[in-house]
Design an enzyme around this catalytic site. Structure first.
Site, mmCIF file in Angstrom:
data_model
loop_
_atom_site.group_PDB
_atom_site.id
_atom_site.type_symbol
_atom_site.label_atom_id
_atom_site.label_comp_id
_atom_site.label_asym_id
_atom_site.label_seq_id
_atom_site.Cartn_x
_atom_site.Cartn_y
_atom_site.Cartn_z
ATOM 1 N N LYS A 243 0.813 -1.222 0.000
ATOM 2 C CA LYS A 243 0.000 0.000 0.000
ATOM 3 C C LYS A 243 0.848 1.274 0.000
ATOM 4 C CE LYS A 243 -1.138 -0.860 4.906
ATOM 5 N NZ LYS A 243 -0.886 -2.320 4.917
ATOM 6 N N THR A 244 2.009 1.265 0.671
ATOM 7 C CA THR A 244 2.837 2.465 0.673
ATOM 8 C C THR A 244 3.318 2.798 -0.734
ATOM 9 O OG1 THR A 244 3.579 2.099 2.943
ATOM 10 C CG2 THR A 244 4.964 3.495 1.563
ATOM 11 N N GLU B 162 -2.753 6.361 2.819
ATOM 12 C CA GLU B 162 -2.639 4.949 3.155
ATOM 13 C C GLU B 162 -3.661 4.638 4.241
ATOM 14 O OE1 GLU B 162 1.079 2.276 4.476
ATOM 15 O OE2 GLU B 162 1.593 4.058 3.301
#
Length: 479
Positions: free
Chosen positions: A121-122, A165
């Site tokens: 996700k980052t 995020e």
């Protein structure tokens, strides 16, 4: 209906444990919006200097006096309930907010893109942000890492979009009502919170159900957990777009090629070829993340040419497969992976980068529950290295039972005894690396947040060794 709090409604804000990448990003965002912000932090995190430069007040100890004049106190899941500043906040009747609640307040009035998933996700959040910036939309963003060469993990933009995020580990991603929900994958993790994989998948379905009317979901067609989620979300009337190598993906990847120089693939959107996509960072799994970001950007109205051009300039994310430098012929990388799936993906990519050289991994397990639940899988991933240096589990507040932890994990790694070692002390790791490496090796520091900052220390240790670092563990024949 009660109107949602905005960031400006929070008054003077204090963040407990402000140095970590998530909390420092929120602090940066608040400061750039002109909101008086302070924070307390015991560790010397690199983000603290930037927060001071923006006008933040940083206290280097935790004490009640830090809350004088404060209206809202923000904490993360890592902060215990009996922390002195949380106790003081309750006694004084101050507003207490989880980091995700405060972040949600900063999103009010914006169309938000919330990126969730067990891993990736980052990087995906960073890629989406870069595409929007490249298109001139100036989004706000908060990322769980710093975009390399930009040096920032948060920004208050002038545009209507807000990219963030969304952390599923503690259910806090269920506080958001995004316009776009991106789910990179769903692998078994955080079972201390959800009990089992079914509970985790149920939470992701709920996350997608929180998408605002007219919004949409983007997820991976190649991931089994995400596929199951897609079926359920669509059955409930959700608008779901998919990406991957699967034939029925809305954005399909073909001719995927990964090398030490980066990833290339041909993208097809709704069956129409968009041309070749190039990502200048290695790893097929990162190519898959870029496809999710590309599909999101296309649906948001970004021209394909602009989005693909932005990806070709992607500099990577700090501590996510970040090249730190070369010293005495040894290349050093920092990598944040701590779950067995991304660990294995990173190790396979590092094999490509090593190009015949040896691969040495320095690994610190992150969280006792994860190390216990996935010990065999983590050990198998670490066994892809030629040498493994394993540290003790980083698990603040967790109890380590006899027979658990770094010693047990080291024993489970399938390497000869002379090629693996348990090193409990942080201070002893650089010396152990110096004793084991030789010219041509690739070293990666991997795992919990502290260890993924060690690359610079290893470079310094090799430099101090002056090239005479071939130690007692090295064998000239490579056996």
């Amino acid at each position: 209906m009660t109107e949602a709090l905005t960031a400006e409604d929070l008054g003077r804000v204090h963040l407990v444990g402000v140095g970590g990448v998530g909390m420092s990003g929120l602090a940066r965002l608040l400061l750039t919006r002109g909101i008086p912000t302070s924070g307390s932090e015991l560790r010397e995190w690199p983000q603290l200097a930037a927060l001071k430069a923006l006008g933040g007040t940083i206290f280097r100890e935790h004490q009640p006096a830090n809350l004088d004049g404060v209206d809202t106190v923000v904490y993360s899941t890592a902060i215990p309930k009996d922390h002195i500043e949380l106790v003081t906040a309750r006694e004084r009747g101050l507003r207490l907010m989880h980091r995700s609640e405060a972040l949600a307040a900063t999103m009010v009035g914006r169309r938000s893109v919330a990126v969730a998933g067990t891993h990736g996700k980052t990087t995906t959040t960073s890629m989406i942000t870069l595409m929007l910036q490249h298109a001139g939309l100036d989004p706000s963003f908060v990322i769980g890492g710093e975009i390399s060469e930009v040096g920032s993990n948060a920004h208050h933009g002038s545009g209507e979009l807000f990219v963030a995020e969304a952390d599923e580990s503690d259910r806090s991603f269920l506080l958001y009502n995004p316009h776009v929900a991106v789910v990179t994958n769903i692998d078994a993790d955080h079972l201390n919170t959800y009990g089992d994989l079914q509970g985790l998948e149920d939470a992701f379905v709920e996350f997608c159900a929180r998408v605002e009317p007219g919004g949409f979901v983007v997820t991976c067609a190649d991931d089994p957990g995400a596929q199951r989620m897609t079926v359920r979300v669509r059955a409930a009337g959700g608008d779901v777009l998919t990406y991957g190598t699967a034939p029925d993906a809305d954005l399909r990847l073909t001719e995927v090629r990964s090398s030490a120089q980066g990833v290339r693939y041909v993208a097809h959107h709704d069956g129409v070829p968009l041309g070749e996509v190039y990502l200048p960072v290695p790893g097929a799994h990162l190519g898959l993340n870029s496809a999710g970001a590309l599909l999101t950007a296309l649906r948001l109205g970004i021209p394909a040419e602009s989005a693909i051009e932005a990806l070709s300039t992607f500099p990577g994310v700090r501590r996510r497969f970040e090249f730190k430098g070369t010293e005495a012929g040894v290349r050093i990388y920092d990598e944040y992976a701590y779950h067995p799936v991304p660990i294995a993906a990173a190790m396979h990519t590092l094999r490509e980068v090593a190009a015949g050289g040896r691969l040495v991994v320095v690994f610190q397990p992150y969280r006792m529950y994860r190390t216990r639940d996935f010990q065999a899988e983590i050990a198998a991933a670490l066994s892809l290295a030629d040498e493994a240096i394993v540290m003790e589990v980083f698990g603040p507040g967790e109890v380590r039972e006899p027979g658990e932890g770094g010693v047990a994990l080291t024993a489970a790694v399938d390497l000869p005894e002379e090629r693996k070692v348990f090193v409990p002390s942080w201070e002893d790791v650089p010396g152990e690396v110096v004793a084991r490496v030789r010219e041509g090796d690739v070293v990666v520091t991997m795992g919990a947040p502290p260890i993924s900052l060690m690359g610079d220390e290893l470079l310094a240790a090799l430099k101090d060794a002056g090239g005479g670092y071939v130690g007692r563990h090295n064998r000239p024949d490579g056996d």
